[in-house]
Design a protein around this motif. Sequence first.
Motif, PDB file in Angstrom:
ATOM      1  N   PHE A 273       0.832  -1.202   0.000  1.00 49.92           N
ATOM      2  CA  PHE A 273       0.000   0.000   0.000  1.00 49.92           C
ATOM      3  C   PHE A 273       0.872   1.260   0.000  1.00 49.92           C
ATOM      4  CE2 PHE A 273      -3.435  -2.632   2.249  1.00 49.92           C
ATOM      5  CZ  PHE A 273      -4.000  -2.976   1.022  1.00 49.92           C
ATOM      6  N   GLU A 274       2.008   1.190   0.677  1.00 51.06           N
ATOM      7  CA  GLU A 274       2.916   2.347   0.689  1.00 51.06           C
ATOM      8  C   GLU A 274       3.470   2.609  -0.710  1.00 51.06           C
ATOM      9  OE1 GLU A 274       6.379   3.950   3.593  1.00 51.06           O
ATOM     10  OE2 GLU A 274       6.768   2.007   2.667  1.00 51.06           O
ATOM     11  N   VAL A 275       3.842   1.560  -1.416  1.00 51.57           N
ATOM     12  CA  VAL A 275       4.350   1.723  -2.782  1.00 51.57           C
ATOM     13  C   VAL A 275       3.254   2.300  -3.675  1.00 51.57           C
ATOM     14  CG1 VAL A 275       5.220   0.496  -4.800  1.00 51.57           C
ATOM     15  CG2 VAL A 275       6.069  -0.081  -2.530  1.00 51.57           C
ATOM     16  N   TRP A 276       2.047   1.819  -3.517  1.00 52.99           N
ATOM     17  CA  TRP A 276       0.937   2.354  -4.316  1.00 52.99           C
ATOM     18  C   TRP A 276       0.706   3.834  -4.013  1.00 52.99           C
ATOM     19  CZ3 TRP A 276      -3.087  -2.176  -3.489  1.00 52.99           C
ATOM     20  CH2 TRP A 276      -2.655  -3.277  -4.240  1.00 52.99           C
ATOM     21  N   SER A 277       0.828   4.209  -2.745  1.00 50.32           N
ATOM     22  CA  SER A 277       0.622   5.626  -2.405  1.00 50.32           C
ATOM     23  C   SER A 277       1.699   6.498  -3.028  1.00 50.32           C
ATOM     24  CB  SER A 277       0.623   5.796  -0.885  1.00 50.32           C
ATOM     25  OG  SER A 277       1.904   5.537  -0.327  1.00 50.32           O
ATOM     26  N   ILE A 291       6.948  10.305 -15.089  1.00 55.76           N
ATOM     27  CA  ILE A 291       8.301  10.555 -14.600  1.00 55.76           C
ATOM     28  C   ILE A 291       9.358  10.072 -15.591  1.00 55.76           C
ATOM     29  CG2 ILE A 291       7.549  10.404 -12.208  1.00 55.76           C
ATOM     30  CD1 ILE A 291       8.802   7.613 -12.092  1.00 55.76           C
ATOM     31  N   GLY A 292       8.933   9.391 -16.660  1.00 53.27           N
ATOM     32  CA  GLY A 292       9.888   8.816 -17.601  1.00 53.27           C
ATOM     33  C   GLY A 292       9.881   7.311 -17.493  1.00 53.27           C
ATOM     34  N   MET A 293       9.793   6.647 -18.611  1.00 50.74           N
ATOM     35  CA  MET A 293       9.704   5.186 -18.610  1.00 50.74           C
ATOM     36  C   MET A 293      10.954   4.571 -17.991  1.00 50.74           C
ATOM     37  SD  MET A 293       8.054   4.458 -22.383  1.00 50.74           S
ATOM     38  CE  MET A 293       8.074   2.695 -22.084  1.00 50.74           C
ATOM     39  N   GLY A 294      10.727   3.588 -17.117  1.00 52.87           N
ATOM     40  CA  GLY A 294      11.825   2.832 -16.533  1.00 52.87           C
ATOM     41  C   GLY A 294      12.536   3.478 -15.376  1.00 52.87           C
ATOM     42  N   THR A 295      12.106   4.656 -14.942  1.00 56.42           N
ATOM     43  CA  THR A 295      12.835   5.366 -13.880  1.00 56.42           C
ATOM     44  C   THR A 295      12.218   5.185 -12.502  1.00 56.42           C
ATOM     45  OG1 THR A 295      11.559   7.409 -14.265  1.00 56.42           O
ATOM     46  CG2 THR A 295      13.591   7.113 -15.525  1.00 56.42           C
ATOM     47  N   PHE A 296      11.214   4.350 -12.362  1.00 59.96           N
ATOM     48  CA  PHE A 296      10.539   4.177 -11.076  1.00 59.96           C
ATOM     49  C   PHE A 296      11.505   3.826  -9.943  1.00 59.96           C
ATOM     50  CE2 PHE A 296       8.127   2.066  -7.804  1.00 59.96           C
ATOM     51  CZ  PHE A 296       6.913   2.718  -7.774  1.00 59.96           C
ATOM     52  N   PRO A 297      12.392   2.841 -10.085  1.00 57.29           N
ATOM     53  CA  PRO A 297      13.251   2.474  -8.944  1.00 57.29           C
ATOM     54  C   PRO A 297      14.244   3.551  -8.553  1.00 57.29           C
ATOM     55  CG  PRO A 297      13.935   1.307 -10.915  1.00 57.29           C
ATOM     56  CD  PRO A 297      12.646   1.991 -11.255  1.00 57.29           C
ATOM     57  N   ARG A 298      14.540   4.483  -9.455  1.00 58.91           N
ATOM     58  CA  ARG A 298      15.516   5.539  -9.141  1.00 58.91           C
ATOM     59  C   ARG A 298      14.843   6.823  -8.663  1.00 58.91           C
ATOM     60  NH1 ARG A 298      20.537   6.321 -11.711  1.00 58.91           N
ATOM     61  NH2 ARG A 298      20.410   4.125 -12.285  1.00 58.91           N
ATOM     62  N   VAL A 299      13.712   7.176  -9.264  1.00 59.35           N
ATOM     63  CA  VAL A 299      13.101   8.477  -8.989  1.00 59.35           C
ATOM     64  C   VAL A 299      12.184   8.433  -7.771  1.00 59.35           C
ATOM     65  CG1 VAL A 299      11.525  10.220  -9.912  1.00 59.35           C
ATOM     66  CG2 VAL A 299      13.299   9.233 -11.378  1.00 59.35           C
ATOM     67  N   THR A 314      15.103  -2.417  -3.116  1.00 62.19           N
ATOM     68  CA  THR A 314      14.850  -1.873  -4.447  1.00 62.19           C
ATOM     69  C   THR A 314      13.471  -2.310  -4.916  1.00 62.19           C
ATOM     70  OG1 THR A 314      17.210  -1.914  -4.996  1.00 62.19           O
ATOM     71  CG2 THR A 314      15.648  -1.777  -6.830  1.00 62.19           C
ATOM     72  N   ILE A 315      12.627  -1.345  -5.216  1.00 65.26           N
ATOM     73  CA  ILE A 315      11.287  -1.611  -5.743  1.00 65.26           C
ATOM     74  C   ILE A 315      11.311  -1.246  -7.222  1.00 65.26           C
ATOM     75  CG2 ILE A 315       8.827  -1.167  -5.518  1.00 65.26           C
ATOM     76  CD1 ILE A 315      10.108  -2.488  -3.086  1.00 65.26           C
ATOM     77  N   PRO A 316      11.300  -2.227  -8.111  1.00 64.15           N
ATOM     78  CA  PRO A 316      11.489  -1.928  -9.539  1.00 64.15           C
ATOM     79  C   PRO A 316      10.290  -1.290 -10.213  1.00 64.15           C
ATOM     80  CG  PRO A 316      11.125  -4.276  -9.220  1.00 64.15           C
ATOM     81  CD  PRO A 316      11.188  -3.673  -7.857  1.00 64.15           C
ATOM     82  N   HIS A 317       9.084  -1.494  -9.652  1.00 60.32           N
ATOM     83  CA  HIS A 317       7.884  -0.970 -10.299  1.00 60.32           C
ATOM     84  C   HIS A 317       6.793  -0.805  -9.258  1.00 60.32           C
ATOM     85  CE1 HIS A 317       6.543  -5.143 -10.046  1.00 60.32           C
ATOM     86  NE2 HIS A 317       7.657  -5.505 -10.669  1.00 60.32           N
TER      87      HIS A 317
END
Length: 416
Positions: A273-277, A291-299, A314-317
């Motif tokens: 739920f935290e990741v979804w928020s 935010i740009g494709m593929g940048t979720f784990p960094r941004v 690390t949460i990749p998506h």
Amino acid sequence: MPSPASLLHRTGAWLDRVRPLWVGLLLLLIAWFEGRFLLPALLVLALLWAWAGLGSGIWLRSTPLSLPWLIWIAMIPVTLWATAVPELTRTALSLFIAQAIAFWTIVTWLRSDGRARWAWASLLLAALALAGLSLFWLQWDNRLFAVPATLQALQQRALPIQESVNKNVMAGILIGLWPLALAALAARGPGRILGAITAAAVLAILVLSQSRGALLAVAASLFVLVALRWRLAWLALPLAALAAALLAWQGRLAPLLGLALQSEAMGGSDARFEVWSRALFAVQDFAFTGIGMGTFPRVIPLLYPYFLLGPDTTIPHAHNLALQVAVDLGLPGLIAFISMLLITAYPPWPNSATCSGCNAVPSPASPACSSTAWWMPCPGTRGRPGSCGLCGAWPWAWPFWPWSARRSLARHPPLC
């Protein structure tokens, strides 16, 4: 001796016949090198595509899903402008472009029943091969039940494979191919045998993977299929709602949801739920660009730090497909994605429940059955739409919206 124009035409016609082969090789090159050879591969693809178009007279075909795809493609310069990590976006973008090319390759090439049979058989064989390789590649665990020790020994001894594949990743691929194997059971002859073998093998791997998401998808698709054939099955929904209310009143619903949403990477449902928020925060702040494709784990960890997850996690998506599309491509990309699902699901819906008497034999199709056949072309139907006996199978078919080309061939003219 044939003239140069005749030779060019014949060669182009041959390139059109083997279009999936050379397109597949180029896409494999793009994926294998993670986009480093994207531009040269696209140039070669454009040249061969034009050559095949000259030979076949067909350059590109329109489908009901062309507009959503064009919206996604229009977001490419936007996501390149918005990204904070260009190298990650370029890698993700190369895979996205490969998917777009694969879609239009299918809808352009799939113009006859013979080609549909070849495509169907190829997908079934690919599913069967993946199911077999999964015995050596999957990361087995004993979360739901104990995996036989012989399978773990087989993984260690049979093949010298250094890396294993995440069970959820493999299950996500197989759950998309499993419906086609089930649909082949409606055919006659070798197609039914191949479908039965593939369906059994894939289902066995899905069960052994113990991927809760894949198992829930199997159960849900089978329920919808049964409910579309026998309407009384819909009575199970209010009964399920009543059972959920009773479990919530007794305080047992939350633990069950926590078990269903638990994962190795994040733990319990609170972390999910935290990741979804955090994904929702990103959609609010970058609604039109993403935010740009593929940048979720960094941004995401930088802009919206996690509190329940450790700094080394690390949460990749986003662990939610709709949220991930919105985070990557903004609300325009999400609207295009939802449009794809609705366009794919809507046409068969009104008639699926009333469809009866559809058989996998070459016989005239009733109007109630014709809406399903163009989604999943069936071997052995000799080009007669609706005779494949797949009435009510649209919940199986929705991931396979490239097959919508089967109907668009007759109703939509070429774009070029």
